[in-house]
Motif scaffolding. Structure first.
Motif, PDB file in Angstrom:
ATOM      1  N   TYR A  48      46.268 -24.584 -75.615  1.00 41.70           N
ATOM      2  CA  TYR A  48      45.999 -24.482 -77.050  1.00 41.70           C
ATOM      3  C   TYR A  48      47.147 -23.770 -77.763  1.00 41.70           C
ATOM      4  CZ  TYR A  48      43.400 -23.487 -81.343  1.00 41.70           C
ATOM      5  OH  TYR A  48      42.992 -23.403 -82.631  1.00 41.70           O
ATOM      6  N   THR A  54      46.314 -24.519 -83.633  1.00 36.52           N
ATOM      7  CA  THR A  54      45.553 -24.769 -84.859  1.00 36.52           C
ATOM      8  C   THR A  54      44.593 -25.930 -84.639  1.00 36.52           C
ATOM      9  OG1 THR A  54      47.250 -26.267 -85.721  1.00 36.52           O
ATOM     10  CG2 THR A  54      47.406 -23.960 -86.364  1.00 36.52           C
ATOM     11  N   ASN A  55      43.584 -26.020 -85.514  1.00 33.22           N
ATOM     12  CA  ASN A  55      42.647 -27.131 -85.418  1.00 33.22           C
ATOM     13  C   ASN A  55      43.136 -28.287 -86.294  1.00 33.22           C
ATOM     14  OD1 ASN A  55      42.028 -26.369 -88.025  1.00 33.22           O
ATOM     15  ND2 ASN A  55      40.014 -25.547 -87.526  1.00 33.22           N
ATOM     16  N   THR A  57      42.530 -29.048 -89.313  1.00 28.95           N
ATOM     17  CA  THR A  57      42.837 -28.675 -90.696  1.00 28.95           C
ATOM     18  C   THR A  57      43.861 -27.546 -90.773  1.00 28.95           C
ATOM     19  OG1 THR A  57      40.956 -27.159 -90.749  1.00 28.95           O
ATOM     20  CG2 THR A  57      40.562 -29.422 -91.505  1.00 28.95           C
ATOM     21  N   LYS A  59      43.964 -24.657 -89.367  1.00 25.04           N
ATOM     22  CA  LYS A  59      43.411 -23.291 -89.344  1.00 25.04           C
ATOM     23  C   LYS A  59      43.666 -22.701 -87.957  1.00 25.04           C
ATOM     24  CE  LYS A  59      41.377 -23.761 -93.342  1.00 25.04           C
ATOM     25  NZ  LYS A  59      41.909 -23.266 -94.538  1.00 25.04           N
ATOM     26  N   TYR A  61      41.940 -21.359 -85.740  1.00 20.05           N
ATOM     27  CA  TYR A  61      40.771 -21.261 -84.876  1.00 20.05           C
ATOM     28  C   TYR A  61      40.248 -22.665 -84.597  1.00 20.05           C
ATOM     29  CZ  TYR A  61      38.774 -21.378 -89.572  1.00 20.05           C
ATOM     30  OH  TYR A  61      38.489 -21.712 -90.860  1.00 20.05           O
ATOM     31  N   ILE A  62      39.431 -22.789 -83.577  1.00 21.58           N
ATOM     32  CA  ILE A  62      38.904 -24.107 -83.194  1.00 21.58           C
ATOM     33  C   ILE A  62      37.757 -24.500 -84.122  1.00 21.58           C
ATOM     34  CG2 ILE A  62      37.839 -25.424 -81.341  1.00 21.58           C
ATOM     35  CD1 ILE A  62      39.319 -23.561 -79.406  1.00 21.58           C
ATOM     36  N   TYR A  63      36.839 -23.588 -84.355  1.00 22.21           N
ATOM     37  CA  TYR A  63      35.711 -23.852 -85.253  1.00 22.21           C
ATOM     38  C   TYR A  63      35.342 -22.566 -85.975  1.00 22.21           C
ATOM     39  CZ  TYR A  63      33.280 -22.041 -81.175  1.00 22.21           C
ATOM     40  OH  TYR A  63      32.893 -21.273 -80.108  1.00 22.21           O
ATOM     41  N   ALA A  64      34.753 -22.707 -87.143  1.00 28.35           N
ATOM     42  CA  ALA A  64      34.388 -21.548 -87.949  1.00 28.35           C
ATOM     43  C   ALA A  64      33.111 -20.919 -87.406  1.00 28.35           C
ATOM     44  CB  ALA A  64      34.174 -21.973 -89.388  1.00 28.35           C
ATOM     45  N   VAL A  65      33.045 -19.593 -87.454  1.00 27.45           N
ATOM     46  CA  VAL A  65      31.847 -18.872 -87.054  1.00 27.45           C
ATOM     47  C   VAL A  65      30.934 -18.778 -88.271  1.00 27.45           C
ATOM     48  CG1 VAL A  65      30.957 -16.686 -86.177  1.00 27.45           C
ATOM     49  CG2 VAL A  65      33.150 -17.559 -85.366  1.00 27.45           C
ATOM     50  N   ARG A  66      29.702 -19.160 -88.102  1.00 23.49           N
ATOM     51  CA  ARG A  66      28.771 -19.148 -89.229  1.00 23.49           C
ATOM     52  C   ARG A  66      27.730 -18.123 -89.059  1.00 23.49           C
ATOM     53  NH1 ARG A  66      28.707 -25.066 -91.481  1.00 23.49           N
ATOM     54  NH2 ARG A  66      30.608 -25.729 -90.516  1.00 23.49           N
TER      55      ARG A  66
END
Length: 66
Positions: A48, A54-55, A57, A59, A61-66
């Motif tokens: 990675y 980057t992802n 888009t 960014k 990170y791989i995915y946003a933390v919600r």
């Protein structure tokens, strides 16, 4: 940085001491999956980082933390 090292390092020391105190038998088959997961995560993390880290888009990170 020091806070994370102190937190995880202290936890690791306590776990190792606990293993020696309890006398529970430990076999290789008890922890090979943990080692395998750590190796897989390390390979993914290195790949990675070398691929830009980057992802889709752009960014960091791989995915946003919600």
């Amino acid at each position: 940085m020091f806070d994370a090292v102190a937190h995880h390092g202290l936890n690791a020391v306590i776990v190792v001491i606990d293993i020696f105190i309890t006398g529970m038998p430990i076999r290789v088959l008890h922890f090979y999956l943990s080692v395998l997961f750590g190796v897989a995560w390390s390979i993914f993390s290195i790949a990675y980082d070398f691929s830009g880290g980057t992802n889709f888009t752009d960014k960091p990170y791989i995915y946003a933390v919600r």
